[in-house]
Design an enzyme around this catalytic site. Structure first.
Site, PDB file in Angstrom:
ATOM      1  N   ASP A 176      33.787  39.338  53.246  1.00 22.11           N
ATOM      2  CA  ASP A 176      34.980  39.896  52.607  1.00 22.11           C
ATOM      3  C   ASP A 176      35.098  41.349  53.049  1.00 22.11           C
ATOM      4  O   ASP A 176      34.143  41.929  53.581  1.00 22.11           O
ATOM      5  CB  ASP A 176      34.840  39.812  51.075  1.00 22.11           C
ATOM      6  N   CYS A 230      37.878  36.603  52.010  1.00 24.92           N
ATOM      7  CA  CYS A 230      38.964  37.577  51.884  1.00 24.92           C
ATOM      8  C   CYS A 230      40.299  36.921  52.244  1.00 24.92           C
ATOM      9  O   CYS A 230      40.426  36.326  53.322  1.00 24.92           O
ATOM     10  CB  CYS A 230      38.676  38.731  52.848  1.00 24.92           C
ATOM     11  N   ASN A 231      41.258  37.043  51.346  1.00 27.13           N
ATOM     12  CA  ASN A 231      42.570  36.446  51.607  1.00 27.13           C
ATOM     13  C   ASN A 231      43.254  37.110  52.785  1.00 27.13           C
ATOM     14  O   ASN A 231      43.872  36.449  53.617  1.00 27.13           O
ATOM     15  CB  ASN A 231      43.467  36.580  50.372  1.00 27.13           C
ATOM     16  N   GLU A 279      38.698  47.564  40.817  1.00 27.36           N
ATOM     17  CA  GLU A 279      37.479  48.264  41.247  1.00 27.36           C
ATOM     18  C   GLU A 279      37.099  49.362  40.261  1.00 27.36           C
ATOM     19  O   GLU A 279      35.928  49.684  40.090  1.00 27.36           O
ATOM     20  CB  GLU A 279      37.665  48.816  42.660  1.00 27.36           C
ATOM     21  N   CYS A 311      44.144  36.858  46.108  1.00 24.13           N
ATOM     22  CA  CYS A 311      43.345  38.043  46.441  1.00 24.13           C
ATOM     23  C   CYS A 311      42.018  37.931  45.689  1.00 24.13           C
ATOM     24  O   CYS A 311      41.996  37.484  44.536  1.00 24.13           O
ATOM     25  CB  CYS A 311      44.090  39.308  46.006  1.00 24.13           C
ATOM     26  N   HIS A 369      40.282  39.986  44.178  1.00 26.12           N
ATOM     27  CA  HIS A 369      40.115  40.775  42.958  1.00 26.12           C
ATOM     28  C   HIS A 369      40.874  40.215  41.752  1.00 26.12           C
ATOM     29  O   HIS A 369      40.568  40.550  40.620  1.00 26.12           O
ATOM     30  CB  HIS A 369      40.592  42.206  43.198  1.00 26.12           C
TER      31      HIS A 369
HETATM   32  N1  DGL Z   1      39.567  41.148  49.834  1.00 28.81           N
HETATM   33  C1  DGL Z   1      40.978  41.475  49.915  1.00 28.81           C
HETATM   34  C2  DGL Z   1      41.796  40.181  49.785  1.00 28.81           C
HETATM   35  O1  DGL Z   1      41.366  39.200  49.206  1.00 28.81           O
HETATM   36  C3  DGL Z   1      41.387  42.475  48.854  1.00 28.81           C
HETATM   37  C4  DGL Z   1      40.849  43.860  49.082  1.00 28.81           C
HETATM   38  C5  DGL Z   1      41.346  44.513  50.354  1.00 28.81           C
HETATM   39  O2  DGL Z   1      42.531  44.909  50.434  1.00 28.81           O
HETATM   40  O3  DGL Z   1      40.562  44.596  51.275  1.00 28.81           O
HETATM   41  O4  DGL Z   1      42.900  40.148  50.266  1.00 28.81           O
END
Ligand code: DGL
Length: 271
Positions: A15, A78-79, A157, A189, A191
């Protein structure tokens, strides 16, 4: 490239930072015998506002590093990285690569009662149109309402999961989707699952929230079964957690995303 064909090799998960631990949490729950090497690119987070080319370069570097650790498959937790780089990784690596977008899209199509499907994610994920394509591939007539919610990542965060300010921002982002009468909302996402109670409250109880972490872990099990790479016997070696920067922060915040404490974080610099 050489594929790891050993069923007891670890699964690589990566990620942009610590958010992907929400996917690791589900992998540990659904696949307790699998060993995981998690790479969080904390030196270069966030990926959401970065260009597709940059995210693809980062993803390629991380996948190469994971390959050198002998992983048998990679889960792109990670999306944003899935949206921009999944196709590239699938072309360049010979072991299975599992992204989060398709499993989330499939779950959304299954859950929807024919109303519009809402999708929220980073600017990169929404701008890529990856969820729309994945949903339309399954349900060509689906109506889709997509919205980037970039402020959610820093709020999570900071641990601002139920603050008044977070509620105001959530209203701003989500009320238009509610007004479009979406019946399903994809939390696209890493988060956003942590904001589930707040998002559920804003959207109302008739809207089904799709957490792609759960679906991705189920998809990983299916893919490993299909290629005969499910771990045999129970877990003997510990999981590894690796960050490209600030391991202390990873340790401190990891528990919020993983649900359990992390004992040790290694640091590896890439690029
Ligand atoms: N991990 C990212 C996602 O799932 C979110 C955090 C980022 O912008 O890197 O898209």
């Amino acid at each position: 490239m050489v594929a790891a064909s050993n069923a007891n090799a670890p699964i690589g998960v990566f990620d942009s930072g610590i958010g992907g631990l929400t996917v690791v949490r589900e992998l540990m729950r659904q696949l307790p015998d699998e060993r995981i090497i998690y790479f969080g690119d904390t030196a270069r987070v966030p990926y959401g506002p970065k260009s597709p080319d940059t995210v693809r370069r980062y993803a390629r570097e991380i996948a190469t590093w994971l390959q050198h650790q002998g992983v048998k498959a990679i889960v792109v937790a990670c999306n944003t990285a899935t949206a921009h780089a999944l196709d590239t990784l699938e072309e360049e690596f010979s072991f299975p690569i599992i992204g989060v977008v398709e499993p989330g899209a499939r779950a959304a199509v299954r859950a929807s009662h024919g109303g519009p499907i809402g999708v929220i994610g980073t600017a990169g994920t929404i701008g890529s149109g990856a969820y729309e394509r994945a949903i339309r591939a399954l349900a060509p007539q689906a109506r889709i309402a997509a919205r980037a919610c970039p402020l959610f990542v820093p709020l999570v965060e900071e641990g601002w999961l139920d603050r008044h300010a977070t509620r105001l921002i959530a209203d701003d982002y989500l009320v238009p989707l509610r007004q479009e009468h979406v019946d399903t909302l994809v939390l696209g996402c890493t988060h956003y699952p942590l904001l589930k109670p707040l998002i559920a409250d804003v959207m109302g109880r008739d809207v089904q929230l799709i957490d792609s972490a759960h679906e991705t872990a189920a998809e990983t099990a299916r893919v490993l079964d299909a290629v005969g790479l499910r771990a045999q016997g129970s877990l003997t070696c510990p999981h590894r957690f690796v960050a490209s920067d600030a391991p202390e922060q990873f340790l401190r915040m990891g528990q919020r995303f993983l649900g359990t404490a992390i004992d040790r974080v290694e640091t590896v610099t890439l690029g």
